[in-house]
Scaffold this active site. Structure first.
Site, PDB file in Angstrom:
ATOM      1  N   ASN A  51     -61.969 -27.279  21.964  1.00  0.00           N
ATOM      2  CA  ASN A  51     -62.719 -28.400  22.563  1.00  0.00           C
ATOM      3  C   ASN A  51     -61.860 -29.663  22.562  1.00  0.00           C
ATOM      4  O   ASN A  51     -62.362 -30.766  22.736  1.00  0.00           O
ATOM      5  CB  ASN A  51     -63.992 -28.648  21.759  1.00  0.00           C
ATOM      6  N   HIS A 137     -77.912 -26.288  21.983  1.00  0.00           N
ATOM      7  CA  HIS A 137     -77.039 -25.889  20.876  1.00  0.00           C
ATOM      8  C   HIS A 137     -77.826 -25.657  19.578  1.00  0.00           C
ATOM      9  O   HIS A 137     -78.863 -26.293  19.336  1.00  0.00           O
ATOM     10  CB  HIS A 137     -76.016 -27.013  20.654  1.00  0.00           C
ATOM     11  N   GLU A 179     -78.711 -31.322  26.528  1.00  0.00           N
ATOM     12  CA  GLU A 179     -77.290 -31.634  26.358  1.00  0.00           C
ATOM     13  C   GLU A 179     -76.761 -32.263  27.644  1.00  0.00           C
ATOM     14  O   GLU A 179     -77.305 -32.004  28.720  1.00  0.00           O
ATOM     15  CB  GLU A 179     -76.503 -30.345  26.061  1.00  0.00           C
ATOM     16  N   SER A 183     -72.710 -26.455  26.067  1.00  0.00           N
ATOM     17  CA  SER A 183     -71.503 -26.045  25.357  1.00  0.00           C
ATOM     18  C   SER A 183     -70.984 -24.670  25.752  1.00  0.00           C
ATOM     19  O   SER A 183     -69.789 -24.435  25.724  1.00  0.00           O
ATOM     20  CB  SER A 183     -71.754 -26.069  23.858  1.00  0.00           C
ATOM     21  N   ASP A 208     -77.639 -34.912  23.814  1.00  0.00           N
ATOM     22  CA  ASP A 208     -76.457 -34.573  23.020  1.00  0.00           C
ATOM     23  C   ASP A 208     -75.280 -34.466  23.982  1.00  0.00           C
ATOM     24  O   ASP A 208     -75.182 -33.511  24.757  1.00  0.00           O
ATOM     25  CB  ASP A 208     -76.700 -33.244  22.288  1.00  0.00           C
ATOM     26  N   HIS A 211     -70.013 -32.607  24.515  1.00  0.00           N
ATOM     27  CA  HIS A 211     -68.914 -32.163  25.384  1.00  0.00           C
ATOM     28  C   HIS A 211     -68.653 -33.116  26.549  1.00  0.00           C
ATOM     29  O   HIS A 211     -67.658 -32.954  27.256  1.00  0.00           O
ATOM     30  CB  HIS A 211     -69.198 -30.751  25.909  1.00  0.00           C
ATOM     31  N   LYS A 242     -64.397 -33.227  19.415  1.00  0.00           N
ATOM     32  CA  LYS A 242     -64.026 -32.456  20.612  1.00  0.00           C
ATOM     33  C   LYS A 242     -62.991 -33.287  21.388  1.00  0.00           C
ATOM     34  O   LYS A 242     -61.849 -33.359  20.951  1.00  0.00           O
ATOM     35  CB  LYS A 242     -65.277 -32.073  21.379  1.00  0.00           C
TER      36      LYS A 242
HETATM   37  C1  LIG Z   1     -73.549 -29.233  22.137  1.00  0.00           C
HETATM   38  C2  LIG Z   1     -73.006 -29.383  20.752  1.00  0.00           C
HETATM   39  N1  LIG Z   1     -73.604 -30.246  19.926  1.00  0.00           N
HETATM   40  C3  LIG Z   1     -73.159 -30.413  18.672  1.00  0.00           C
HETATM   41  C4  LIG Z   1     -72.093 -29.708  18.184  1.00  0.00           C
HETATM   42  C5  LIG Z   1     -71.662 -29.889  16.769  1.00  0.00           C
HETATM   43  O1  LIG Z   1     -70.552 -30.732  16.693  1.00  0.00           O
HETATM   44  P1  LIG Z   1     -69.565 -30.660  15.455  1.00  0.00           P
HETATM   45  O2  LIG Z   1     -68.638 -29.537  15.721  1.00  0.00           O
HETATM   46  O3  LIG Z   1     -68.896 -31.996  15.458  1.00  0.00           O
HETATM   47  O4  LIG Z   1     -70.382 -30.432  14.239  1.00  0.00           O
HETATM   48  C6  LIG Z   1     -71.435 -28.816  19.010  1.00  0.00           C
HETATM   49  C7  LIG Z   1     -70.247 -28.095  18.499  1.00  0.00           C
HETATM   50  O5  LIG Z   1     -70.073 -26.951  18.595  1.00  0.00           O
HETATM   51  C8  LIG Z   1     -71.907 -28.636  20.322  1.00  0.00           C
HETATM   52  O6  LIG Z   1     -71.333 -27.755  21.141  1.00  0.00           O
END
Ligand SMILES: Cc1ncc(COP(=O)(O)O)c(C=O)c1O
Length: 401
Positions: A51, A137, A179, A183, A208, A211, A242
Site C-alpha cells: 500500500n 474493512h 470507505e 481496500s 474511512d 486508501h 499506506k
Molecule cells: C480500508 C482500511 N481501513 C483501515 C485499515 C487499517 O489501517 P492500518 O493498517 O493503518 O491499521 C486498512 C488496512 O488494511 C484498510 O484497508
C-alpha cells in the site's frame, strides 16, 4: 495453555481445516531493498502488493526526519497520549492532517485499525444503528461490534439499498459508514449520493479514506475532495501507513467531535502513543505530498499503464485507484497463480477469505509511483505466463450483491 487434550485438539483441527480449504496463512520474512523490491530467502522479488502507493517509505526526507526524531525523542513514546506520550511532533502532525483534510481537528492513533474501532465505539453505542457497506474493512466491522450498536449492512456501493433499509431501522442515533477507496476492490464509494442520504436522514457519516488519502483528489486530499464533497460535518478516518509510508491512523473532523473521541475512545485512552519517529515520518510524507504534488502524476501514470496491460490480458476493471483486483474465485486457483508469479520473481500474495467474501479469492495487484515502466511490463509478461490455461473471466461483479 489448556491442560486437556481437547482444547489443543480444537486448535489443531481448526488449523487442519484451514489447510484443507486453502485458507491457512504463513509469514514470509521480506527484507526491503526499496519501495518496490525485497529479498525473500536471498532471492530478489518485485512487489506488486504493498500500500506504499507513493513509495514514501524510502523517501530521503521521510527517512531523515524519522532518524532525527529517533535521536531526539527515543525509540518509543513511553505512555499513552494522555499520560506522557504526547510530543510536539504528535501535535504538529495532528495540525497538519487537519489542514490537509480541511477539518477543524485531527487525532492520531498507533494504527488505522485503532482509529476505526475508536471512531465507531466512541460515536455509537447500544440503542444506536450503524449502516455499513457490505464490503467495509474488518476494522470498521470490528468497530461496529465493539460499539454494541445494531449493525445493518447495505449492498456494496448501492445508495438505493441503504435508502430502503433506513425506515426499517430506527435508532437513538444513526451512523453511516463506508470507505473512500475499497481496500480489496479498488473501487470508490458514491459519496455524493450517500452524503445526500445522510443529510436527509440525519445520519452521522464516517468515511474511512485509508486508501484514498494522498492518492485521490486535488493534491491527494482524498476521495471526498475528489468527488467535490466538503469535509465539513464528515467524520474522516485514515491511515499514515499506506500512501504516507509510515505507520499510524487518524480521525479528522469537527472540534467537538475530536474532543469527545479523545475523552471517550478506549482505543485512544488505553494504548501507548504512536512512536515519535513514526509521527515525524508521516509529517515529512505530508510535506512531500503538499510540496511536490506531481508525485501523484507518477502514480497515476503507472495506474494507467497497469490497467492497460491488465485489460489487454483480458481483465477489464475500474481504473479508479492503484488497487486492481484480479478475482480468480477459489483459494486454490489464487494460490496457484500467485505461486507461478513468485517463481518468476513477482510477489503478489493470494488474498483469500475472510479478507474477501467466499468465492472471490484474488490477486490484489497494487501499483506505486515508485514502480518503473520495466517493472510493470515485466510483471504483465509474467502474469500472462502465470495465467496460461486459466480462465480470464474476472468475477469481480459477482461479489457486489
Ligand atoms: C480500508 C482500511 N481501513 C483501515 C485499515 C487499517 O489501517 P492500518 O493498517 O493503518 O491499521 C486498512 C488496512 O488494511 C484498510 O484497508
Amino acid at each position: 495453555m489448556w491442560k486437556s487434550a481437547q482444547g489443543m485438539e480444537y486448535l489443531n483441527e481448526a488449523l487442519r481445516a484451514m489447510e484443507r480449504d486453502g485458507l491457512k496463512r504463513a509469514l514470509r520474512p521480506l527484507t526491503p531493498l526499496g519501495p518496490t523490491r525485497a529479498l525473500l530467502h536471498g532471492r530478489e522479488l518485485t512487489l506488486f502488493c504493498t500500500n506504499n502507493y507513493l513509495g514514501l517509505t524510502h523517501h530521503p526526507l521521510v527517512m531523515k526526519k524519522a532518524r532525527e526524531a529517533l535521536e531526539t525523542f527515543g525509540a518509543g513514546s513511553g505512555a499513552a497520549r494522555l499520560v506522557s506520550g504526547h510530543t510536539p511532533l504528535h501535535q504538529t502532525l495532528e495540525e497538519a492532517i487537519a489542514r490537509f483534510k480541511g477539518c477543524a481537528r485531527a487525532l492520531v492513533f498507533p494504527s488505522g485499525y485503532m482509529a476505526n474501532i475508536a471512531a465507531l465505539s466512541a460515536l455509537a453505542g447500544r440503542g444506536d444503528v450503524v449502516f455499513c457497506d457490505r464490503l467495509c474493512h474488518a476494522s470498521l466491522l470490528d468497530g461496529c461490534r465493539l460499539s454494541g450498536a445494531k449493525t445493518v449492512r447495505f449492498r456494496h456501493n448501492d445508495p438505493a439499498s441503504l435508502r430502503s433499509l433506513l425506515p426499517q431501522h430506527p435508532g437513538r442515533k444513526r451512523l453511516l459508514v463506508t470507505e473512500g477507496i475499497f481496500s480489496m476492490d479498488g473501487d470508490t464509494a458514491p459519496l455524493a449520493s450517500l452524503h445526500a442520504l445522510a443529510e436527509q436522514s440525519d445520519l452521522g457519516f464516517i468515511v474511512d479514506d485509508a486508501h484514498g488519502t494522498a492518492v485521490l483528489g486535488p493534491g491527494g486530499k482524498g476521495t471526498p475532495a475528489a468527488q467535490g464533497i466538503s469535509s465539513r460535518g464528515l467524520v474522516l478516518t485514515g491511515t499514515l501507513s499506506k500512501a504516507l509510508g509510515s505507520v499510524g491512523g487518524f480521525i479528522a473532523g469537527d472540534g467537538v467531535l475530536i474532543e469527545y473521541v479523545m475523552n471517550k475512545a478506549r482505543p485512544f485512552l488505553f494504548t501507548t502513543a504512536l512512536p515519535p519517529a513514526s509521527a515525524a515520518a508521516a509529517l515529512a510524507a505530508l510535506e512531500v505530498v503538499e510540496g511536490r504534488p506531481e508525485i501523484l502524476n507518477l502514480l497515476w501514470e503507472n495506474v494507467e499503464r497497469m490497467h492497460r496491460g491488465l485489460a489487454a490480458a483480458g481483465f477489464a476493471g475500474a481504473k479508479t485507484s492503484p488497487i486492481m483486483p484480479l478475482v480468480l474465485g477459489s483459494p486454490e486457483r489464487a494460490l496457484r497463480v500467485a505461486g507461478r508469479l513468485l517463481d518468476r520473481g513477482y510477489y503478489v500474495p493470494a488474498i483469500r477469505p475472510p479478507s474477501v467474501p467466499p468465492g472471490t479469492a484474488r490477486l490484489r495487484i497494487t501499483v506505486s509511483a515508485a514502480h518503473t515502466e520495466e517493472e510493470i511490463e515485466g510483471f504483465l509478461t509474467a502474469l500472462n505466463e502465470a495465467l496460461e490455461g486459466e480462465s480470464r473471466e474476472s468475477r469481480v461483479e459477482s461479489q457486489k450483491s
